[in-house]
Write an enzyme that holds these catalytic residues in place. Structure first.
Site, PDB file in Angstrom:
ATOM      1  N   GLU A  50     -20.300  -4.427  10.204  1.00 15.38           N
ATOM      2  CA  GLU A  50     -21.098  -3.648  10.984  1.00 15.38           C
ATOM      3  C   GLU A  50     -22.422  -4.446  11.583  1.00 15.38           C
ATOM      4  OE1 GLU A  50     -19.291  -0.984   8.287  1.00 15.38           O
ATOM      5  OE2 GLU A  50     -20.383  -3.153   7.883  1.00 15.38           O
ATOM      6  N   LYS A  86       0.931  -1.165   0.040  1.00 16.25           N
ATOM      7  CA  LYS A  86       0.209   0.147   0.162  1.00 16.25           C
ATOM      8  C   LYS A  86       0.716   1.180  -0.044  1.00 16.25           C
ATOM      9  CE  LYS A  86      -3.920   1.810   2.333  1.00 16.25           C
ATOM     10  NZ  LYS A  86      -5.226   1.523   2.919  1.00 16.25           N
ATOM     11  N   ARG A 104     -26.123  -0.987   6.976  1.00 14.11           N
ATOM     12  CA  ARG A 104     -25.596  -2.322   6.760  1.00 14.11           C
ATOM     13  C   ARG A 104     -26.131  -3.106   7.849  1.00 14.11           C
ATOM     14  NH1 ARG A 104     -19.886  -2.549   4.122  1.00 14.11           N
ATOM     15  NH2 ARG A 104     -20.730  -4.507   3.057  1.00 14.11           N
TER      16      ARG A 104
END
Length: 645
Positions: free
Chosen positions: A381, A283, A409
């Site tokens: 979630e 990354k 969600r």
């Protein structure tokens, strides 16, 4: 002319050599560093997928072949290669490129999603649709998903389905050790072991054949048969998780090696069965502060701020000696984080939960101050809320700090597990309202409506940072579900209380008395807009009453009835959708109380998805400004005056 300048469509990559493809990938990386470093935007993950995007598009024929990018944090190289190279400088800007993939923007964006973990599910449906329709030349389907997004349960549901059906598709697991914040959980540790221990994945290809050759136990392995082989393979072979679900596994592949990527992808695409290609990327590849800065560097450079990079390196700090600008008000998120730490110190039962957004919700403050009271469940979630339910059942006071848009969600858990059982869970909804550059996937505009309908739920919203501190304290003194919403960005700038005070549930307050014609009732961020409109109207000779509702449920029915009885026009202001929102609650309350004489004007957000851009621009577009509210009130008052003459 660079090679990248010759790539106007992904098919232009098909005629390049692998050496040339490598050069294109590097040019894409340099283009992202120079562009995003100036304008701001998602950064680190995109630098890690340059070779992958080039490899995929060099082998596939988009859009006949379907490439699905989970979330879109890693899809800038894809945008650059699919005809949007010269528009990259407009990304996340008003009327510019969307921050995530968007089917309305390009035929090469197969799915549009800004929430994680969905790409595999889309891919299973697409591949099955090709089967169902019996197309003579079906396309290939590839889903690119990060290891952070793999912590989301819906990804596992899709893997389970595809393996069971034998769906011909490819998942590229882009393993960079991080999503927005460092990844958590057992799956993250598993990926780390696989990625960092080459002895595991080098032995994978021939481990089964060599079992019978192991000194002392080889004959026993043969005698006990396949069960023993599978058990020993499970210890040594990193792909067993996938293979037990009927997926073929290949990896770990260097995600920055074009040749290795193309070889693995070509084999996977030809397999005509579910295949996962596990790749390792860095990354922030090519940008030293991110690439070499460890987890801290990757987290800091997940996104770049405008003008944060110059000449490929972090921009130098401001010149010393210049007068420093006045300190801005604190961020609502920071106020919440500090207030939460104070509440945890006051009450040993208080804990907080995040779903992979520790910094975004301000919980990083608690994580550093009191790590034993901080929990991160990953991009999950639903599990965050179920975990909170378990805590609440044992007398703990859990605070689930989740963006308004992401809490959607977990709606079934909010209804079925929290509200139905009246559990003492506090929902702290960050990023409520229009959030700006991330656009419609991240605007928190539905929570008032989707929470207000639920029995046992209490809803409140602070007008400023001081009220946020009081409301957090209030929430922790109550029994049952309670939610508070607050916006993104800077607060108002009022002093914070040294000691928070509990607010009586379901009570509003009048902030400004008017002349009896018009009353404006604001909710949350709507209060500041109401006060701004009142100031403008006062300059034009119309003195209006302003009230802060504070609660959307239970609403202060007495205050609403008083305002309706004493005024000709009642205006409600909320930063949420009007359908089922706060204004609807006021209308319902007055209607149920048989108060019919007052006219009601509801101000809120339109019945459409609002685009991306700065918050100020978006507020102007939808009419959520003090000036526009004042103009609408003047128009109604004028019409009433004409009608009365």
């Amino acid at each position: 002319m660079t090679l990248l300048q010759r790539i106007n469509a992904p098919q232009d990559l098909h005629r390049l050599s692998e050496d040339e493809l490598g050069r294109v990938a590097q040019e894409v990386r340099e283009h992202i560093i120079s562009t995003v470093g100036q304008i701001g935007g998602h950064f680190g993950a995109n630098l890690g997928t340059c070779e992958l995007a080039v490899a995929l598009h060099s082998l596939m024929d988009s859009p006949r072949d379907k490439i699905l990018w989970d979330v879109g944090h890693q899809a800038y190289p894809h945008k650059v290669l699919t005809g949007r190279r010269d528009q990259l400088a407009t990304i996340r800007k008003y009327e510019g490129l969307a921050p995530f993939c968007s089917i309305a923007e390009s035929e090469h964006d197969i799915m549009g999603a800004g929430h994680a973990s969905t790409s595999i599910g889309y891919a299973v449906g697409l591949a099955q649709a090709m089967r169902t329709l019996g197309r003579p030349v079906p396309g290939n389907v590839v889903a690119v998903i990060g290891d952070g997004a793999m912590t989301g349960g819906v990804a596992f549901e899709a893997i389970h389905q595809a393996g069971g059906m034998g769906t011909p598709m490819v998942v590229v697991l882009n393993d960079n050790g991080m999503s927005i914040a460092p990844n958590v959980g057992a799956l993250s540790r598993y990926f780390t072991r696989v990625r960092l221990n080459p002895r595991l994945w080098h032995t994978r290809e021939n481990v089964e054949e060599r079992l019978s050759e192991l000194p002392g136990i080889g004959r026993r392995v043969e005698r006990f048969g396949p069960q023993m082989k599978e058990s020993i393979k499970a210890f040594w072979a990193p792909g067993l998780f996938w293979e037990e679900l009927d997926w073929a596994y290949t990896g770990v592949i260097d995600g920055h090696d074009i040749r290795a990527l193309r070889l693995a992808l070509r084999s996977a695409l030809a397999a005509e069965r579910p295949v996962v290609v596990h790749i390792a990327t860095v990354k922030g590849k090519g940008f030293a502060p991110s690439e070499q800065g460890g987890l801290e560097g990757m987290e800091r450079w997940h996104a770049a701020k405008p003008n944060s990079i110059a000449n490929g390196a972090p921009a130098p700090p401001p010149v010393l000696g210049r007068p420093a600008p006045p300190a801005p008000p604190p961020l609502y998120t920071t106020v919440f984080g500090n207030a939460l730490v104070a509440e945890c110190r006051r009450d040993p039962r208080v804990v907080a939960i995040t779903a992979a957004m520790n910094t975004g919700t301000g919980l990083d403050i608690l994580q550093k101050a009191m790590p034993e009271r901080y929990f991160d469940v990953g991009i999950a979630e639903q599990q965050a809320i179920l975990f909170a339910c378990g805590l609440a059942l044992e007398g703990v006071k859990p605070i689930a700090a989740i963006y308004s848009t992401f809490l959607q969600r977990a709606y079934d858990q909010i209804i079925h597990d929290v509200c139905l059982q009246k559990l003492n869970v506090v929902f702290a909804l960050d990023r409520a309202g229009l959030v700006g550059d991330d656009g419609p996937t991240h605007h928190g505009v539905f929570d008032i409506a989707y929470m207000r309908a639920l029995p046992n739920m209490t809803l409140m919203a602070p007008r400023d940072e001081a009220m946020l501190v009081h409301m957090l304290h209030t929430a922790l003194t109550q029994d049952g579900p309670i939610a508070l919403r607050y916006p993104r960005g800077e607060a108002i700038g009022v002093p914070l209380p040294s000691v928070p005070a509990a607010i009586e549930i379901g009570t509003g307050e009048i902030l400004r008395d008017g002349d009896g014609k018009v009353a404006i009732v604001g909710y949350g961020s709507g209060v500041a807009k109401a006060l701004e409109a009142a100031d403008l109207l006062s300059e034009r000779g119309l003195d209006v009453t302003v009230a802060d509702a504070r609660f959307a449920k239970p609403i202060d029915a007495g205050l609403m009835a008083q305002l309706a009885a004493e005024h000709e026009l009642l205006v409600t202001v909320e930063e949420g959708v009007l359908a089922g929102g706060f204004g609807s609650a006021v209308w319902e309350t007055l209607n149920d109380g048989a108060t019919h004489d007052v006219q009601i004007l509801r101000v809120g957000l339109p019945d459409r998805f609002v685009t991306h851009g700065t918050v100020a621009l978006l507020h102007s577009e939808v009419g959520f400004t003090g000036r526009r509210i004042a103009e609408r009130i003047e128009a109604v008052v004028s019409d009433r005056a004409i009608a009365g003459t």
